[in-house]
Enzyme design. Structure first.
Site, PDB file in Angstrom:
ATOM      1  N   ASP A   1       0.780  -1.249   0.000  1.00 65.37           N
ATOM      2  CA  ASP A   1       0.000   0.000   0.000  1.00 65.37           C
ATOM      3  C   ASP A   1       0.806   1.291   0.000  1.00 65.37           C
ATOM      4  O   ASP A   1       0.231   2.362  -0.201  1.00 65.37           O
ATOM      5  CB  ASP A   1      -0.948   0.099   1.217  1.00 65.37           C
ATOM      6  CG  ASP A   1      -2.130  -0.830   1.106  1.00 65.37           C
ATOM      7  OD1 ASP A   1      -2.209  -1.599   0.136  1.00 65.37           O
ATOM      8  OD2 ASP A   1      -2.985  -0.781   2.009  1.00 65.37           O
TER       9      ASP A   1
ATOM     10  N   ASP B   1      -8.290  -8.052   8.700  1.00 68.03           N
ATOM     11  CA  ASP B   1      -7.781  -6.820   8.084  1.00 68.03           C
ATOM     12  C   ASP B   1      -7.852  -5.640   9.046  1.00 68.03           C
ATOM     13  O   ASP B   1      -7.218  -4.603   8.801  1.00 68.03           O
ATOM     14  CB  ASP B   1      -8.610  -6.445   6.855  1.00 68.03           C
ATOM     15  CG  ASP B   1      -8.470  -7.465   5.752  1.00 68.03           C
ATOM     16  OD1 ASP B   1      -7.358  -7.966   5.535  1.00 68.03           O
ATOM     17  OD2 ASP B   1      -9.490  -7.761   5.101  1.00 68.03           O
TER      18      ASP B   1
HETATM   19  C1  BGC Z   1      -1.694  -6.432   9.698  1.00 68.20           C
HETATM   20  C2  BGC Z   1      -0.435  -7.159  10.084  1.00 68.20           C
HETATM   21  C3  BGC Z   1      -0.550  -8.627   9.732  1.00 68.20           C
HETATM   22  C4  BGC Z   1      -0.934  -8.804   8.297  1.00 68.20           C
HETATM   23  C5  BGC Z   1      -1.163 -10.246   7.916  1.00 68.20           C
HETATM   24  C6  BGC Z   1      -2.033  -6.704   8.273  1.00 68.20           C
HETATM   25  O1  BGC Z   1      -3.280  -6.176   8.007  1.00 68.20           O
HETATM   26  O2  BGC Z   1      -1.548  -5.070   9.939  1.00 68.20           O
HETATM   27  O3  BGC Z   1      -0.226  -7.011  11.462  1.00 68.20           O
HETATM   28  O4  BGC Z   1       0.671  -9.274   9.997  1.00 68.20           O
HETATM   29  O5  BGC Z   1      -2.113  -8.087   8.020  1.00 68.20           O
HETATM   30  O6  BGC Z   1      -2.306 -10.756   8.491  1.00 68.20           O
END
Ligand code: BGC
Length: 504
Positions: free
Chosen positions: A180, A402
């Site tokens: 992102d 998410d």
């Molecule tokens: C989170 C991370 C996580 C990743 C995979 C992201 O949205 O901020 O902390 O490791 O997703 O699940």
């Protein structure tokens, strides 16, 4: 053989020849202690690392499924490879949420089968001012010079030191670089937080590329959002230029980048099988002018990767630049999946009934209800030549949230983003409810209710009879690249502020 090392390709061929001639004879004859060649596509002919922690979460969910068919489907995918996210400094050594990087590298070595190469997917995700257009995955480092200094010395340097350990030279390490971040600089530069983060995103990505590219068995893939975010020509061309501009600031220049990864943690479909022509007229207007597509020609990730690849090559990247697509949650199967194009003559009805993507809006990134697991990870998927795919990968581990759907205190910098709240009507989604799955935990935490839906709605359907063989893909309906028409000048929106889930 096309497995010419990309970085050698980028260097002068003459220099390569000289270097080979200069190799000590012993090395050339035994090859025993030689660093492995940096190949064009690290996934070709390789297995991928299976994270035992993710597998254990899936097995536990299967044990609680309360439904034999669902449990069998979960078990059928529990040994699929998923990426390991270095989502904060403590993730390197290991923390309450998971084992550290060394553990995973050691496990990857143990999983390597004989001389078959293995790919370890790791996500670099801790830029200062992270997730500047959202709150759910805000990070631990502020967008300040001090944050940048910590990113370099406490995050990238220790990661590079571990990945560069000769003990791990036989692992092909595929690094997804900062989901992102650069895409946010294309569409969300009016946001104060993104303005403040912008110089640090550029500097941080440059630093990560410099350090990681220097390790011959590391492959760098820059995150390139998804078609529903950057597909418009007014977003896509500046994005390709920004990627090239940042890569050119590295000491190896464009050669520091092996490829790009799209759809990280998002759910944009691989293929919209019943919407194969953006210019098809329905009710007197092209389908791309519908409310859902907003004049964006790139309906799916096959469109986007092909589109982006052509722009990258125009920016100077080599044609061998490879693309990855995160297919972990873009399946859109289940009973809501259409089986044919609509027969409606009303444009929006036609599009809404024909599309497999059932989100309320393509900007809906947080735990979208109804999404399913997509294509299983695989190298060089066939049927999409214009997309230059190195692989389908599962970067976002299915079942990890998410973002929280309500405020949850934490020490990671993560905040409550209302895009994750199913009761919220979002102005970013044309004033519609977010469509987020309720009762979600903090980003990155195991979210079993979502995992169940993802398994149930998987497309291709998860086979429980032959779990190791992925079902064939539907590629017969692909439109060829190059048929993309320009948006009608009067109706084309300027950069539509979108974001993906990555950080998601
Ligand atoms: C989170 C991370 C996580 C990743 C995979 C992201 O949205 O901020 O902390 O490791 O997703 O699940």
């Amino acid at each position: 053989m096309s497995r010419i090392p990309k970085r050698l390709k980028a260097a002068a061929a003459a220099a390569t020849a000289t270097a080979l001639v200069a190799l000590p004879l012993t090395l050339m004859s035994t090859g025993a202690s030689a660093a492995p060649t940096h190949v064009d596509n690290p996934y070709a002919g390789a297995t991928q690392y299976v994270n035992p922690t993710w597998s254990a979460s899936v097995e536990a969910a299967a044990g609680r499924a309360g439904d034999a068919t669902l449990a069998a489907k979960m078990r059928a995918i529990k040994n699929q490879p998923t990426a390991v996210w270095m989502d904060r400094i403590s993730a390197i050594a290991g923390n309450a949420d998971g084992n550290g990087l060394k553990y995973h590298l050691d496990q990857a070595l143990a999983q390597k089968q004989g001389s078959t190469p293995i790919v370890f997917n790791v996500v670099i995700y801790d830029l200062p001012g992270r997730d500047c257009y959202a709150l759910a995955s805000n990070g631990e480092l502020p967008a300040t010079d001090a944050g940048m200094a910590r990113y370099k010395s406490e995050y990238i340097d220790p990661i590079a030191a571990l990945l560069g350990d000769p003990k791990y030279q036989d692992i092909r390490i595929s690094a997804t670089i900062e989901p992102d971040s650069l895409p946010n600089l294309i569409t969300n530069s009016s946001e104060a937080a993104c303005q403040q983060a912008a110089p640090y995103y550029r500097e941080g990505v440059k630093y990560a590329l410099d350090k990681l590219h220097a390790i011959p068995n590391v492959y760098t893939y820059i995150d390139a959002a998804h078609g529903g975010w950057l597909g418009w020509p007014s977003n896509a061309a500046p994005a390709a230029k920004l990627f090239a501009d940042v890569a050119r600031t590295t000491s190896a220049g464009l050669a520091s980048v092996d490829g790009f990864v799209t759809n990280t943690a998002n759910s944009t479909p691989l293929v919209e099988p019943f919407l194969t022509s953006p210019t098809l007229q329905v009710g007197g207007n092209p389908v791309k002018s519908s409310s859902f597509y907003e004049w964006n020609d790139d309906f799916d990730e096959i469109d986007w990767t092909a589109h982006l690849h052509s722009l990258l090559v125009a920016e100077g990247f080599p044609a061998s630049t490879g693309m990855l697509i995160d297919t972990s949650r873009n399946g859109w199967g289940g009973s809501a999946r259409p089986t044919a194009a609509s027969t409606s003559t009303t444009l929006n009805t036609y599009v809404d009934q024909s599309r497999v993507d059932k989100r309320v809006h393509r900007g809906a990134w947080c735990n979208p209800l109804g999404a399913g697991i997509g294509e299983r990870p695989q190298a060089t998927p066939s049927g999409y030549a214009s997309s230059h795919l190195d692989a389908f990968v599962w970067i976002k581990p299915p079942g990890e949230s998410d973002g929280a759907s309500s405020e949850i205190p934490n020490d990671q910098g993560k905040r409550f983003d209302r895009m994750c709240d199913p009761t919220f009507v979002s102005p970013k989604l044309a004033n519609q409810l977010t469509g987020a799955t309720p009762n979600a935990p903090l980003a990155g935490q195991w979210f079993e209710a979502q995992f169940r839906t993802l398994v149930q709605n998987a497309y291709p359907v998860i086979s429980t009879t032959n779990p190791t063989t992925p079902p064939p893909t539907t590629s017969s309906t692909r439109r060829t690249a190059g048929t993309r028409a320009s948006p009608a000048p009067s109706a084309s929106p300027t950069r539509v502020a979108q974001r993906s889930a990555a950080g998601a």
